[in-house]
Design a protein around this motif. Structure first.
Motif, PDB file in Angstrom:
ATOM      1  N   TYR A   1       0.864  -1.183   0.000  1.00  0.00           N
ATOM      2  CA  TYR A   1       0.000   0.000   0.000  1.00  0.00           C
ATOM      3  C   TYR A   1       0.897   1.228   0.000  1.00  0.00           C
ATOM      4  O   TYR A   1       1.817   1.342   0.814  1.00  0.00           O
ATOM      5  CB  TYR A   1      -0.930   0.027   1.216  1.00  0.00           C
ATOM      6  CG  TYR A   1      -2.077   0.992   1.003  1.00  0.00           C
ATOM      7  CD1 TYR A   1      -3.186   0.612   0.250  1.00  0.00           C
ATOM      8  CD2 TYR A   1      -2.024   2.288   1.501  1.00  0.00           C
ATOM      9  CE1 TYR A   1      -4.220   1.507   0.014  1.00  0.00           C
ATOM     10  CE2 TYR A   1      -3.057   3.184   1.278  1.00  0.00           C
ATOM     11  CZ  TYR A   1      -4.160   2.785   0.529  1.00  0.00           C
ATOM     12  OH  TYR A   1      -5.178   3.675   0.287  1.00  0.00           O
TER      13      TYR A   1
ATOM     14  N   HIS B   1      -1.621   5.095  -3.714  1.00  0.00           N
ATOM     15  CA  HIS B   1      -3.003   4.804  -3.355  1.00  0.00           C
ATOM     16  C   HIS B   1      -3.643   5.942  -2.563  1.00  0.00           C
ATOM     17  O   HIS B   1      -4.798   6.291  -2.794  1.00  0.00           O
ATOM     18  CB  HIS B   1      -3.063   3.513  -2.529  1.00  0.00           C
ATOM     19  CG  HIS B   1      -2.682   2.296  -3.309  1.00  0.00           C
ATOM     20  ND1 HIS B   1      -1.457   1.674  -3.178  1.00  0.00           N
ATOM     21  CD2 HIS B   1      -3.360   1.578  -4.233  1.00  0.00           C
ATOM     22  CE1 HIS B   1      -1.409   0.622  -3.991  1.00  0.00           C
ATOM     23  NE2 HIS B   1      -2.539   0.546  -4.633  1.00  0.00           N
TER      24      HIS B   1
ATOM     25  N   GLU C   1      -7.660   2.974   2.752  1.00  0.00           N
ATOM     26  CA  GLU C   1      -7.160   1.739   2.163  1.00  0.00           C
ATOM     27  C   GLU C   1      -8.321   0.750   1.960  1.00  0.00           C
ATOM     28  O   GLU C   1      -8.408   0.087   0.916  1.00  0.00           O
ATOM     29  CB  GLU C   1      -6.093   1.111   3.069  1.00  0.00           C
ATOM     30  CG  GLU C   1      -5.511  -0.182   2.519  1.00  0.00           C
ATOM     31  CD  GLU C   1      -4.375  -0.731   3.369  1.00  0.00           C
ATOM     32  OE1 GLU C   1      -3.916  -1.851   3.074  1.00  0.00           O
ATOM     33  OE2 GLU C   1      -3.946  -0.038   4.320  1.00  0.00           O
TER      34      GLU C   1
ATOM     35  N   LYS D   1       4.157  -1.183   3.493  1.00  0.00           N
ATOM     36  CA  LYS D   1       3.785   0.214   3.276  1.00  0.00           C
ATOM     37  C   LYS D   1       4.957   0.931   2.608  1.00  0.00           C
ATOM     38  O   LYS D   1       6.106   0.770   3.021  1.00  0.00           O
ATOM     39  CB  LYS D   1       3.468   0.923   4.602  1.00  0.00           C
ATOM     40  CG  LYS D   1       2.409   0.245   5.463  1.00  0.00           C
ATOM     41  CD  LYS D   1       1.016   0.413   4.903  1.00  0.00           C
ATOM     42  CE  LYS D   1      -0.014  -0.214   5.833  1.00  0.00           C
ATOM     43  NZ  LYS D   1      -1.387  -0.133   5.286  1.00  0.00           N
TER      44      LYS D   1
END
Length: 324
Positions: free
Chosen positions: A55, A169, A255, A149
């Motif tokens: 992410y 994102h 997310e 991350k």
């Protein structure tokens, strides 16, 4: 999510060590990728086969807004949950050498000692969108290396830091109160891309006015809602670590939104498109500069004899097209 694929050449010792988490090996691979060496492009190819799970979070804002301090806070919070965290910090380049002054690397030294944290500071190399082809290539590589991350800090040039929208994102736009005309700032390009507008130094008396200005812009439709997500406004003090937990919760909610709305893979594809776009732009710029150097005699002829400017441009342009 994209299904993780097996790397084709695990017999390559450096790549194997990097996949096992060896930081020196990761650094060597990243250096090759950053300078687009033949080996570097091969490493990127192999790691891209494994990418598609991390992410990614982009943090942008004007210089002095406190981006590095905020990233430090985010690292600490994510590290508590045993997540593998990759950070790419983009420093301004010298206009002459294209090298970076690496101020961020100095500020973040203490975080490099944390477990499962890898920080890479690179130069912007003159890219005007706040993020370079090399930076996004390193994001792809970090993803392939299994980071959970990935945080990217743009160069912080202000309104031009908009390429990050195609690479991550979640986008955090960091603003500070008392920095000028807030209403005018909301009309700038940088204030049209955020999933979160994060007001740092929110203990200042001007913070409430800034909050209301941003809220009005969001509610009235003056700022874009990326993919239907209503931008959030969060007050923090990065230095005092106030509001960081709330921000983390907000990112977690975003997310979830991204994954539920089939945006996770879409943005990975957008990231790869941006790599291709910026990499080709870089290559074209290199050809253009070489063409100018190789045609100095034509330019000198124009300067000496006053030959037609448009004819000179057309002649050099034709020579340029032959090299592409």
């Amino acid at each position: 999510m994209l299904k993780r694929k097996e790397v084709l050449k695990l017999n390559h010792e450096l790549l194997k060590k990097a996949l096992e988490g060896d930081e020196l090996s990761i650094s060597k691979i990243f250096t090759n990728i950053e300078y687009s060496t033949k080996d570097g492009m091969e490493y990127l190819k192999e790691l891209s086969l494994r990418a598609g799970n991390a992410y990614t979070i982009g943090i942008t804002g004007s210089p002095g807004a406190g981006k590095s301090t905020l990233i430090s806070d985010l690292i600490e919070e994510y590290a508590k949950n045993d997540l593998k965290i990759g950070v790419i910090m983009i420093d301004p380049s010298s206009p002459f050498s294209k090298g970076s002054f690496m101020g961020n690397r100095i500020r973040m030294q203490d975080k490099t000692m944390l477990k499962n944290v890898f920080i890479r500071s690179i130069a912007s190399r003159g890219f005007l969108g706040g993020v370079s082809a090399e930076a996004i290539m390193l994001m792809e590589a970090m993803d392939g290396l299994g980071f959970d991350k990935i945080i990217v800090e743009t160069v912080g040039s202000g309104q031009t830091d908009t390429d990050i929208v195609s690479a991550v994102h979640s986008i955090l736009v960091l603003v500070i109160p008392g920095s000028g005309d807030e209403i005018q700032a909301l009309k700038a390009g940088i204030m049209e891309i955020g999933d979160f507008y994060v007001i740092n130094k929110s203990d200042k008396i001007e913070a409430e006015s800034l909050y209301n200005s941003i809220k009005f812009a969001i509610e009235s439709g003056e700022t874009n809602w990326r993919d239907g997500w209503k931008p959030s406004i969060i007050k923090i003090s990065a230095l005092k670590k106030y509001g960081i937990s709330e921000l983390i919760q907000g990112i977690t909610q975003h997310e979830k939104f991204v994954k539920e709305h089939d945006l996770f893979i879409k943005r990975i594809y957008q990231r790869r498109h941006k790599i291709i776009e910026l990499y080709l732009k870089k290559k074209i710029d290199e050809v253009l500069l070489n063409t100018i150097r190789e045609n100095e005699d034509i330019i000198s002829e124009y300067e000496k004899k006053g030959t037609g400017l448009t004819e000179t441009i057309e002649e050099i342009y034709e020579n340029f097209k032959k090299k592409i």
